[in-house]
Design a protein around this motif. Structure first.
Motif, short mmCIF file in Angstrom:
data_model
loop_
_atom_site.label_atom_id
_atom_site.label_comp_id
_atom_site.label_asym_id
_atom_site.label_seq_id
_atom_site.Cartn_x
_atom_site.Cartn_y
_atom_site.Cartn_z
N ILE A 5 0.86 -1.19 0.00
CA ILE A 5 0.00 0.00 0.00
C ILE A 5 0.89 1.23 0.00
N GLU A 9 -2.54 5.53 0.06
CA GLU A 9 -3.70 4.66 -0.08
C GLU A 9 -4.24 4.32 1.29
N HIS A 40 -10.33 3.99 -2.45
CA HIS A 40 -9.76 3.17 -1.38
C HIS A 40 -9.26 1.85 -1.94
N ALA A 41 -8.28 1.30 -1.21
CA ALA A 41 -7.71 0.04 -1.66
C ALA A 41 -8.62 -1.13 -1.33
#
Lengths: 1047, 428
Positions: A5, A9, A40-41
């Motif tokens: 990430i 993120e 968003h991840a």
């Protein structure tokens, strides 16, 4: 799926959806959409002590390509909240067992968990512990304890926008060690605009108004999904907390797609496989169904179906259903499969369904197809009085660990939404009721400005606008879970390792947290065990006649069809409603397939799609039967070129518009989704353009689509109509050839059907059947037939009980019934018998009997013989005719002596009215008429745009009234509450093929119900104040029976 | 016996009156003008025993007419017994209907018995006479027999007559008008002592006392004093009255004085009431209360600081305050004042504040504490037009170099339609 990430993120791992009932304010779908929008991840959905919403989230996330973590936010009695994300399949099983354990301990819809429980089930989970507002020593101890459970543990840190945020974060970091702190926002809704609704939900939950809620509300509106950059800013200095999300995402590998469902193992004789066993049973059954040998086409169909079943591995499912049906048959319980399963020849061979593929052209793909990838859905109707035996058999056979009922998610509807919102905002009760009453008319623009003004409210009022806006947001959000009617989920392994199972309100029942859509989405198997009143009625009638089975009824008897063509169908399955009885003389069924069409045609689908009249016109030869195109002849031939069935709609899509079977399936699915008919919009262009491109007229294409859209509320599959048509025929045959037994069976199976006992009895008498009143010397509990006459049973007496009737049977067997013998019954039983006039054969009139009944002691019989005979009754006033009738209605809901209207006809308020029969015979089309009658049926069908249909009954017959929407609002009070209506209106006559159909278009109504209470006293006017002071009839004993109301 | 049935409901004399029983009682009091024996017959009737009273009003008919004039819409009937009168009033068509013709429901029976009578066809009281007593008892209930007996006067019906109200008044008249304060004080003292003696005997105390002076020029001036707790201590009351006398203008002289009070129970020798006022304190409070308005604060459940408290009278017991939430300043300004601030965007605490011309350099701060608008409240039309409705406030507790602590807030966020503004709301 491992990806690092980036610093910018973010993944929200503490999101509550609306399935945290009355706490979260956004649908799981909305959360998914917003998370995607913000880039968003991933998203983690964790609702409070439940996983009811995760399947919806999973479906939405899968479709739109978002990584989703599913879990639950566990609330403990002796510890902090813990968000639990299972890391693998076993972890998910443990979470489900944990939730099942908590639910089993609690009262309805609660869940009680202790940290000990988590300790047992913590392996294979990623836990995020959510700290209290200030982490104290007790919390630190709990955290230590949880950390020792053997799961991966993080500490969730959220910015609370409190003055001590910085200090709190420091303290939490110290507790956790920086590495184990994870950043969350503890989300309750997807966007800031939802804050007011969330506040209102809190108020609903606490039962207070928003002005009183005070500190129970959140101080601010920050608990929503936020952009990654903003979250990074809020956690400046704690970048590790954001990075920890990546660790969690990596640790959790589980998705709902990992759940592999397995059908229960069915006992199969040694040496055989399930497929082989199923095939053997199917061929054996086919031999019974076709004694002369099955036609070649059928044999081929069965073989094809068996191959497909084997290919898809569904054999065990069929064996399970076969087993359940077999149990019912052994117990003598009538049952019949319905729905799309009736498309299967194998089901017919096994005896699960009753639709013969030799007669009806079945579309097996509607039921099972290789592309669908989802298990079939078999629904079976059982006798409604004995369905419980089947349910207990299933529980007994599979055990509570492997069988449970599906849930039904109860959503907010407009009426409940505006009521709860209005109360929370502190609106006046009268205003709330006015707004709630508006939702009585579905389909209209809800709470639009004009409707508000009509109701006397000011649309510009800010309070009102606010309440309506919030209520609109609340509609369709889930309110609570309830138990589905009869959908059973059965599994091979433990059910509570697939989904949490909790106790239902009824004892000995349990249900899972997922509803039918969720079950379909995950491929679990479900059997619908449904109840059908008509099956009970048919079986009871068979018992009276000595008939063994549905198959023993002679087929295609022309006298039966003659009767139906006359519209003489009261009591007959499906075709007895007002609308159906109007349709019968127009459609004039002469064959079984005509019944199939009759069942399907009077439905919102065809009516809204404007296909009914064209079909009738063609059938009656008024219009040419031309096929829109040769290609569609095969599809539409048997319905004269007019699409009437779901399968036809599907086939049209496939053949005329070029849909693939999969897309046609999507279309059918969209049609079946009750809650979002608008989802079909997408298909509009596709279908119309596809059809036009293949040479069809645009007008026809659009009409076809409109009809399909009409199916969105409720359309019929042809196979389903055929299953029902079977019962239509059988019940019609019974009514035609054995009307007395049929009437008795109908009365013995109440409540069911469209009509009240009073109408059933009236219909029987009109057909020349003598009806004898309930009497203690001759009546059993059930209605019976004595030498061709119908003897009403003691069950007709209001408040009477079956065990009392059994006692009377026993007494009758011993010796003649007299009052001393009856004295062993409770006083309430004697009074009920007396009031119903059932002691007539003892030589006692009603009043005398009532007097005696009130005197009888209830002491146990002494060895000296029956009790001392009570003293002779004093002289009591004679009962007048009207009093008898009123007493009859009060006690049994009907009277054999006279109809109330016959007695009231001379009353001043009915001056100028004529009887229904007179109107039927004499008044011309367009003529003005005044009528009066008891309200027997009220209907407000969704397809009729707010029109109300009322049926009234007087001493000569019935009349059908129509109240147009324009008049409905003004006459609402009378429509809703009157038992006796006075009508002024115009007659509308329609003649079709020498059958006349008469309606009355209502101009005005008067509520004459108070007159019913006067039946008792048709004397000159009595004391003035009696009516004034104690006014309306006593609610507990009505003189007229309730009407049946339909929507 | 005379029965009044308020068929049209209780007269809407004073809408602010307490529940219906009190309204009925007050009506009963009015009827005491006709006879001293008046009993309320809830929920909407009265019973008057007019034995021996009718002739004072010119006969029964005239009496009924007068009552009818006083209570329009009421039904009035006279009968030998209370039950008979009641039945005739409520169920008799004409005022001289015979009892026999009245419906059985006039006996006020319970529902099951009434229903049984109805079912058996016994509709009128006359029909009941055809049954023997044992038949009635066996077939219906003992209660029915009792009611019949009461109807015919064989058994007496207990009634609860209202006692006459006491008037807590004392008055005096003077031929020679009183002019000086001294004279007025003395006169009042006499009245007060007489009243307090009566109060002591009745074990009551004054909660409110009204004083009226009738002046020579026919004008009436007066004062009202309230008491923190029921009081009957004459010197204390006189002292309070003395304080108020300054405000009374006697004009050319006072001819008559009258004091009248409302009372509440005050048992002799007031016991210790933990948490409430002690007798010696009430008198101090009474004194203060005559000079200034006293109140205390009670908490209100609201996140918005200026709404988090309200004033309550001193006489109410001190409320419990909820456990400390977030820190709040000792002094909260009624109206927040504008300040100028330099602070890093978007929501860091201020670095520099300028207030009332003085600059403060901020060394320490906590926050932001975000409090959002209570969206369900209406803004007044003027406020809505005048300034943008604030959506939220971010509060900061700040400390400057000199160690002073302030509570400031910013309305609105940076980047919005208008630039945010800063205010100071209190000091610690």
């Amino acid at each position: 799926m491992t990806r690092g990430i980036l610093m910018t993120e973010y993944a929200e791992l503490a999101a509550a959806s609306a399935f945290s009932f009355l706490e979260g304010a956004s649908h799981p779908q909305e959360l998914v959409d917003q998370a995607l929008f913000l880039g968003h991840a991933a998203l983690g959905i964790a609702d409070r002590n439940t996983v009811a919403g995760v399947v919806r989230a999973h479906v939405a996330a899968k479709r739109r390509g978002l990584r989703l973590l599913v879990g639950s936010r566990l609330g403990f009695e002796d510890g902090p909240d813990v968000i639990a994300y299972p890391r693998d399949r076993e972890g998910w099983g443990r979470l489900c067992r944990l939730l099942s354990l908590g639910k089993g301990r609690a009262a309805k819809s609660g869940c009680r968990l202790r940290l000990d429980d988590l300790e047992d089930q913590a392996a294979g989970m990623a836990l995020i512990v959510m700290p209290p507002p200030w982490p104290d020593a007790a919390f630190a101890a709990s955290l230590d304890r949880i950390a020792g459970f053997g799961a991966l543990v993080w500490l969730g840190a959220a910015r609370r926008y409190a003055p001590d945020d910085a200090a709190r974060l420091e303290a939490l970091a110290a507790l956790a060690g920086r590495r184990r702190l994870v950043a969350v926002n503890d989300v309750l809704y997807h966007a800031p605009s939802r804050r007011p609704l969330q506040d209102v939900m809190r108020c609903i939950r606490h039962g207070c108004t928003i002005a009183e809620a005070g500190l129970r509300l959140e101080p601010h509106g920050e608990r929503h999904l936020k952009p990654a950059a903003e979250m990074a800013r809020l956690f400046r200095g704690y970048e590790g907390a954001i990075a920890a999300q990546a660790e969690i995402l990596e640790a959790v590998g589980f998705t709902l797609g990992d759940i592999h469902y397995e059908y229960p193992d069915e006992p199969v004789p040694p040496g055989k496989t399930p497929d082989g066993h199923l095939a053997d049973l199917a061929w054996a059954g086919a031999a019974i169904r076709y004694p002369g040998g099955a036609p070649a086409a059928i044999t081929a169909t069965i073989r094809r179906e068996l191959d497909l079943i084997a290919q898809l591995g569904y054999a065990r499912y069929f064996l399970t259903v076969n087993d359940i049906v077999g149990f019912a048959r052994r117990q003598g319980i009538l049952c019949q499969g319905r729905g799309s399963a009736a498309n299967s020849a194998v089901c017919y061979a096994l005896g699960i369904t009753a639709v013969d593929p030799a007669e009806i052209d079945l579309l097996f793909e509607r039921f099972v197809s290789a592309e669908r990838g989802e298990p079939p859905d078999i629904d079976v109707d059982f006798e409604h009085e004995r369905r419980e035996e089947v349910i207990q058999y299933i529980y007994g056979r599979y055990g509570r660990a492997r069988a449970a009922i599906a849930a039904a998610v109860i959503h907010y509807r407009p009426r409940s939404a505006i009521r709860d919102v209005g109360k929370a905002l502190g609106l006046e009760a009268a205003t709330i009721e006015t707004l709630a009453a508006q939702s009585w008319n579905p389909g209209d623009a809800l709470w639009s400005d004009e409707r508000l003004r009509e109701a006397g409210l000011d649309p510009a009022s800010p309070d009102l606008r606010r309440a309506i806006g919030l209520a609109r947001e609340l509609v369709d959000l889930p309110r609570h879970l309830s138990q589905h009617v009869g959908g059973f989920v059965l599994t091979r392994t433990r059910l509570d390792e697939i989904v949490p199972v909790g106790p239902a309100a009824m004892a000995e029942r349990s249900f899972i947290e997922w509803d039918k859509d969720d079950i379909d989405a995950l491929g679990l198997m479900k059997v619908d065990v449904l109840a059908l009143g008509m099956l009970t009625c048919i079986r009871k009638c068979f018992a009276l006649l000595g008939i063994a089975d549905l198959a023993d009824v002679p087929r295609e008897d022309p006298r039966v069809y003659d009767m139906l063509c006359r519209g003489d169908a009261l009591g007959v399955f499906q075709v007895e409603s007002r609308a159906q009885m109007n349709m019968l003389p127009r459609l004039r069924p002469r064959t079984f397939y005509d019944l199939v069409i009759e069942v399907a045609i009077v439905r919102p689908g065809p009516i809204q799609g404007d296909m009914v009249h064209p079909y009738l016109r063609r059938r009656n030869g008024l219009e040419a039967t031309n096929m829109p195109s040769p290609a569609l002849r095969a599809v539409l031939g048997k319905t004269l070129g007019v699409p009437l069935f779901q399968e036809q709609a599907m086939r049209i899509a496939i053949e005329a518009a070029g849909f693939t079977p999969g897309e046609a399936n999507e279309l059918r699915r969209a049609m079946a989704t009750f809650r979002s008919p608008g989802a079909i919009e997408r298909f509009f262009t596709r279908m119309v353009e596809g059809m036009v491109a293949r040479g069809h007229e645009r007008d026809f294409a659009e009409r076809c689509f409109r009809q399909i859209e009409g199916f969105g509320t409720y359309g019929f599959p042809e196979s389903h109509a055929a299953s029902f048509a079977h019962l239509v025929y059988v019940s019609a045959w019974l009514k035609c050839h054995h009307p007395a037994e049929f009437a008795a069976a109908l009365l013995n199976s109440q409540p069911m059907g469209f009509y009240q006992p009073a109408q059933i009895v009236r219909d029987a008498r009109e057909h020349g059947i003598a009806v004898r009143a309930a009497d203690v010397a001759a009546s059993a509990w059930d209605c019976t037939v004595e030498n061709g006459a119908l003897r009403l049973g003691l069950r007709m007496i209001r408040g009477f009980r079956a065990d009392w009737a059994a006692r009377i049977d026993a007494l009758r067997a011993e010796r003649r019934i007299g009052l001393p013998e009856l004295a062993s019954l409770p006083k309430a039983a004697l009074e009920a018998l007396a009031e119903a006039g059932a002691l007539r054969s003892l030589g006692m009139g009603r009043r005398t009997a009532l007097w005696q009944a009130g005197l009888v002691d209830n002491a146990p019989p002494s060895p000296l013989g029956p009790l001392s005979c009570p003293a002779a009754a004093p002289e009591l006033p004679l009962m007048q005719h009207g009093e008898h009738v009123a007493a009859d209605y009060r006690a049994t809901g009907l009277s054999l002596r006279a109809h109330p209207l016959g007695l009231l006809r001379s009353h001043p308020r009915l001056r100028g009215t004529i009887t229904c029969k007179d109107m039927d015979e004499r008044v011309q089309d367009g003529g003005q008429v005044r009528l009066a009658g008891l309200v027997t049926v009220r209907q407000r069908p969704g397809s009729a745009k707010g029109t109300v249909f009322i049926t009234i009954e007087d001493e000569t017959g019935i009349a059908n009234l129509i109240v147009w929407p324009a008049r409905v609002e003004a006459l609402r009070q009378e429509i809703v509450s009157a038992r006796l209506l006075g009508v002024r209106g115009r007659v509308q006559r329609g003649v079709e093929r020498d059958v006349t159909i008469v309606h009355v278009l209502v101009d005005t109504l008067a509520d004459l119900s108070p007159l019913l209470d006067r039946l008792d006293r048709l004397d000159p006017p009595e004391a003035a104040s009696e009516a004034g002071g104690q006014g309306k009839s006593r609610p507990e004993r009505r003189t007229a029976p309730r009407s049946r109301d339909f929507h | 016996m005379l029965s009044i049935w308020l068929a049209a409901g209780l007269p809407a004399s004073n809408p602010s009156d307490a529940p219906a029983e009190r309204a009925l009682d007050q009506l009963a009091l009015r009827c005491q003008g006709f006879t001293p024996l008046v009993a309320p017959d809830p929920p909407d009737g009265l019973l008057l025993d007019i034995t021996g009273c009718a002739h004072l009003f010119g006969g029964e008919a005239r009496l009924c007419a007068r009552i009818g004039a006083m209570l329009p819409g009421a039904r009035i009937a006279i009968g030998g017994t209370a039950m008979a009168a009641r039945a005739l009033a409520r169920h008799g068509i004409t005022s001289d209907a015979r009892l026999d013709t009245l419906p059985v429901t006039a006996l006020g029976l319970e529902a099951p018995v009434a229903r049984r009578l109805h079912r058996l066809g016994i509709r009128r009281i006359g029909a009941l006479t055809r049954l023997s007593r044992s038949e009635i008892r066996a077939g219906f209930s003992e209660d029915l027999l009792l009611r019949l007996d009461r109807l015919h006067g064989r058994v007496a019906e207990p009634l609860h007559f209202l006692p006459p109200p006491a008037a807590w008044r004392e008055a005096e008249s003077h031929h020679e008008p009183l002019l000086t304060a001294e004279q007025l004080r003395a006169a009042l003292a006499r009245l007060v002592i007489r009243l307090c003696d009566r109060l002591e005997a009745a074990e009551c105390g004054l909660t409110i006392l009204q004083v009226r002076f009738r002046r020579v020029d026919a004008r009436v001036v007066g004062e009202t004093i309230g008491f923190a707790a029921p009081a009957r201590d004459a010197p204390h009351i006189c002292r309070l009255l003395a304080e108020r006398l300054n405000r009374v203008d006697p004009g050319f002289g006072v001819e008559g004085l009258e004091i009248e009070g409302e009372v509440a129970a005050l048992p002799a020798g007031q016991p210790e009431l933990g948490g409430a006022f002690r007798p010696e304190h009430t008198q101090t409070f009474d004194l203060l209360a005559t000079r200034a308005r006293l109140s205390r604060l009670a908490p209100v459940a609201s996140h918005v600081p200026e709404r988090a408290m309200r004033r309550i009278p001193v006489t109410e017991p001190p409320p419990g305050w909820p456990p400390a939430g977030h820190p709040r300043p000792v002094r909260l300004f009624v109206r927040p004042e504008r300040i100028e601030v330099i602070a890093p965007v978007p929501d860091d605490p201020p670095l520099l504040m300028r207030w009332r011309g003085a600059s403060h350099r901020i060394t320490r701060a906590t926050g932001p504490e975000r409090i959002a608008r209570e969206w369900w409240r209406h803004e007044s039309p003027e406020a809505a037009g005048r300034a943008e409705v604030e959506m939220l406030r971010d509060y900061y507790a700040i400390e400057d170099e000199a160690g002073q602590r302030f509570w400031v807030f910013r309305t609105g966020l940076h980047g919005g339609a208008r630039p945010p503004r800063w205010f100071i709301h209190g000091v610690f």
